[in-house]
Scaffold this active site. Structure first.
Site, mmCIF file in Angstrom:
data_model
loop_
_atom_site.group_PDB
_atom_site.id
_atom_site.type_symbol
_atom_site.label_atom_id
_atom_site.label_comp_id
_atom_site.label_asym_id
_atom_site.label_seq_id
_atom_site.Cartn_x
_atom_site.Cartn_y
_atom_site.Cartn_z
ATOM 1 N N ASP A 438 -34.422 22.052 1.317
ATOM 2 C CA ASP A 438 -33.436 21.998 2.406
ATOM 3 C C ASP A 438 -34.061 21.464 3.695
ATOM 4 O O ASP A 438 -35.290 21.393 3.838
ATOM 5 C CB ASP A 438 -32.875 23.413 2.638
ATOM 6 C CG ASP A 438 -31.418 23.391 3.046
ATOM 7 O OD1 ASP A 438 -30.973 22.382 3.622
ATOM 8 O OD2 ASP A 438 -30.726 24.403 2.803
ATOM 9 N N ASP A 496 -22.018 21.362 2.303
ATOM 10 C CA ASP A 496 -21.986 22.824 2.228
ATOM 11 C C ASP A 496 -20.603 23.353 1.884
ATOM 12 O O ASP A 496 -20.461 24.514 1.521
ATOM 13 C CB ASP A 496 -22.455 23.440 3.557
ATOM 14 C CG ASP A 496 -23.960 23.671 3.559
ATOM 15 O OD1 ASP A 496 -24.600 23.394 2.530
ATOM 16 O OD2 ASP A 496 -24.489 24.124 4.588
HETATM 17 C C1 GLA Z 1 -28.190 25.275 4.092
HETATM 18 C C2 GLA Z 1 -27.727 24.748 2.748
HETATM 19 C C3 GLA Z 1 -26.949 25.803 2.015
HETATM 20 C C4 GLA Z 1 -27.797 27.024 1.844
HETATM 21 C C5 GLA Z 1 -28.299 27.503 3.190
HETATM 22 C C6 GLA Z 1 -29.294 28.614 3.043
HETATM 23 O O1 GLA Z 1 -27.114 25.453 4.940
HETATM 24 O O2 GLA Z 1 -26.998 23.573 2.918
HETATM 25 O O3 GLA Z 1 -26.511 25.328 0.770
HETATM 26 O O4 GLA Z 1 -28.880 26.734 1.004
HETATM 27 O O5 GLA Z 1 -28.922 26.463 3.922
HETATM 28 O O6 GLA Z 1 -29.730 29.067 4.257
#
Ligand code: GLA
Length: 695
Positions: A438, A496
């Site tokens: 990430d 997301d």
């Molecule tokens: C980001 C990612 C999510 C999740 C969160 C975890 O927002 O895009 O899918 O993994 O972090 O903190």
């Protein structure tokens, strides 16, 4: 077609349709096209080269901006000349030399490679020839497009709303998109397309550009009143960011180009096989990701039932998302401390990983290696590794934290080594098959140019040590979906949002460039966590099916009926996996974007998976038939619905007779021209069909 005659800087005369063999005579004629002297212009024709510049009498966007370190602003324009050229059937490589008032400044290399699919990659590098060194400010790929490329499509977006198309006329001036985020961003231009007015998914002539880079970039279109029109792509470099000592080399990110005379689908037909070959090979297991299921609630007693439920559904990879590492109880702390939290995981991750593996699933883990929380052991031990000034007595950070974190300065060798060792230790200790990598903030300090290359090097080193591990590029959803990182990762987290309505739009346009199986799509809870919207399970399943499919939902709380449907769906994903991972994407042009067909046709057109999607209430009472181009017109196909739980909600009582009968056999020609009668679907519904050739 590149005119490399003489020692002048070469000119790209044509790219796009295949012209066949070009006689030297016709080359001269082509090269002279546009050679007229315009009123109020230089007294020799302006014929922009690949490095068009004032030395050629060109007043537009300069592809090369460079100065000798410490030298005063030049009296004369930079002069560039070609020194060597090599070419074969599919590639050309040009060497050039650039000089300023004081002499040789840079050796330039410009390369163009045409792939079998018809994707053109332009790469460049620059080597300093100046004893004082040079400051390089821009090295851009600039490719001409014809005047009929009069309409522009590119993308913008925001968190949970990536790839919003924006369209309009190409106007005189520069349409330049500058991304200064240290990642392409949710608002990345993604694909810059110019084309004949009204181009669609299946029609029109289009020229497209993607910048294969995960850092700061400038991309766009320039149209000049002289009639010159170009697509442009360059790394966005701040003044002084790239200083090359004598002999040092700067390599520009690749510009990736494609042309089609069959609209946007024609572009995807070139890009998808190209990206499939570029991105490392991998299998495509069905995933369960814990994020929207449990968030930071990482208790073994909470997770083991989820492991059981996942295994019961036929899930193949269980991914433990954020919350497992030392002190990470929420998103305000602990990034950088990549060891398992001893309080919540007294026996390490072993009991969970063992359970996952014992149930025949792979184990995946979330990490965010490029970041550090100010509240972490790492930040306390190495405050200077944070790309931030935290010395303000009042507690303000410069830049401000973003999701309570700063970028970790990976250009510091010790910082990079720390992360590499921490990740390597985890990968050595546990049978981890997959990392969700990430990246949750924009980079607002340090050099994005240096940082992006350091991240690439880190991923490359990690992959060299652990070649079996597949990696997903995530950046608060889809803020880092590009072909620079695609060479190093196996999957992208598309967005997301798991809201199926938003996902339809995001996936439809993300799949212009990326093949669908690289784009993670998860079935979320009945009420989408981000938007609060509710969707039927069938719509959520139909949406996630056309991607790298997974589930992100606390399925231990789902009803038995829903779990039965999910189990069938996982089996459906597996049944169609070959088609889903190799198919050609076919989209249709409809009167509105609220209803469309999205299909994958197998190589050889033996079968297809077809979704008729309605996003809004129908504007017409009798639905237009479902037409699908792309199958073989001379073969007949058996077409049957694919059950995804309850049938999609339709407004009329009775489905069309063929659907009520469970299927129909029709020719590819009939399907493309007349189409099949379909139910009047309600809003946010999808009907999925499977077509198989019977002769
Ligand atoms: C980001 C990612 C999510 C999740 C969160 C975890 O927002 O895009 O899918 O993994 O972090 O903190």
């Amino acid at each position: 077609m590149l005119d490399t005659r003489g020692t002048a800087v070469p000119r790209l005369l044509h790219w796009g349709s295949v012209l066949g063999a070009v006689e030297p005579e016709s080359l001269s004629v082509l090269a002279d096209a546009g050679a007229a002297i315009a009123p109020s212009s230089p007294d020799s024709p302006v014929l922009p080269s690949i490095f068009a510049s004032p030395a050629e009498g060109f007043s537009g966007f300069p592809a090369l901006v460079v100065r000798r370190a410490g030298a005063p602003f030049g009296r004369l324009p930079l002069r560039i000349r070609q020194t060597a050229v090599t070419a074969d059937d599919t590639s050309v490589s040009v060497q050039l030399e650039c000089a300023d008032d004081h002499g040789a400044l840079l050796a330039l290399a410009w390369r163009a490679v045409l792939s079998a699919e018809g994707v053109l990659t332009i790469g460049m590098d620059a080597r300093s020839l100046a004893p004082e060194g040079v400051e390089l400010h821009r090295l851009a790929a600039a490719v001409p497009v014809p005047a009929r490329a009069a309409e522009l499509l590119d993308f913008t977006g925001l968190w949970a709303g990536e790839r919003r198309p924006q369209r309009g006329a190409v106007r005189d001036g520069l349409h330049l998109r500058e991304q200064r985020r240290g990642r392409p961003g949710h608002d990345a231009p993604y694909l810059t397309v110019v084309g004949t007015p009204g181009f669609g998914f299946r029609s029109g002539e289009v020229w497209a550009l993607h910048h294969a880079f995960s850092g700061n970039s400038t991309t766009g279109v320039e149209a000049l009143p002289t009639g010159h029109r170009r697509l442009l792509a360059a790394e966005l470099l701040e003044p002084g960011e790239i200083v090359l000592g004598p002999g040092e080399v700067y390599t520009a990110p690749d510009a990736i180009l494609a042309w089609s005379d069959r609209g946007l689908d024609g572009l995807s037909e070139r890009f998808h096989p190209f990206v499939r070959a570029l991105s490392p090979a991998t299998h495509r297991p069905v995933v369960l990701n814990t994020w929207e299921a449990v968030y930071f609630d990482h208790e073994l007693e909470r997770l083991l039932p989820l492991v059981d439920a996942a295994a019961d559904l036929g899930i193949e990879r269980f991914v433990l998302d954020d919350g497992w590492f030392h002190g990470r109880t929420d998103d305000r702390r602990a990034l950088g401390d990549w060891t398992v939290d001893p309080e919540r995981w007294p026996a390490g991750l072993h009991p969970l990983v063992d359970a996952v593996v014992a149930r025949g699933m792979e184990f995946g883990l979330w990490v965010e290696p490029e970041m550090v929380s100010p509240d972490s052991r790492l930040a306390r031990e190495h405050p200077d590794w944070m790309l931030a000034d935290v010395s303000d007595q009042a507690g303000a950070h410069h830049p401000p934290t973003w999701r309570f974190q700063h970028t970790l300065d990976l250009t510091i060798p010790a910082a990079r080594a720390h992360v590499l060792e921490a990740l390597s230790t985890l990968l050595d200790e546990y049978p981890i098959a997959f990392l969700k990598w990430d990246h949750n903030r924009d980079q607002h300090a340090g050099s994005a140019a240096a940082h992006t290359r350091a991240v690439y090097a880190l991923i490359d080193e990690l992959r060299a040590r652990h070649p079996q591990v597949a990696i997903e590029s995530c950046a608060s959803g889809g803020a880092r979906v590009d072909l620079g990182i695609a060479r190093r990762v196996h999957r992208f987290w598309t967005s997301d949002t798991n809201d199926a309505l938003d996902r339809q739009r995001i996936q439809r346009y993300s799949a212009l460039l990326m093949p669908p199986e690289l784009l993670g799509g998860h079935v979320g809870a009945p009420r989408a966590h981000i938007t609060g919207r509710r969707h039927d399970l069938s719509f959520r399943l139909a949406t996630a099916l056309f991607g790298s499919a997974g589930i992100e939902w606390d399925v231990t709380a789902a009803s038995d009926d829903d779990r039965d449907v999910l189990r069938d769906w996982v089996a459906t994903v597996k049944r169609f996996r070959g088609l889903l991972t190799t198919g050609t994407t076919v989209r249709t042009d409809e009167p509105t974007d609220d209803r469309y067909v999205h299909a994958l046709v197998s190589p050889g057109a033996d079968e297809a998976l077809i979704a008729l999607v309605t996003l809004a209430t129908a504007a017409v009472a009798v639905p237009a038939p479902l037409r699908l181009p792309g199958l073989d017109p001379n073969r007949r196909y058996r077409i049957e619905p694919v059950a995804l739980g309850a049938a999609p909600h339709a407004v009329q009582d009775a489905p069309p007779a063929w659907l009520a009968a469970g299927g129909i056999t029709v020719s590819g020609a009939l399907l493309a021209e007349l189409g099949l009668p379909v139910p009047l679907l309600g809003p946010e519904q999808a009907l999925v069909l499977h077509a198989v050739a019977v002769d």
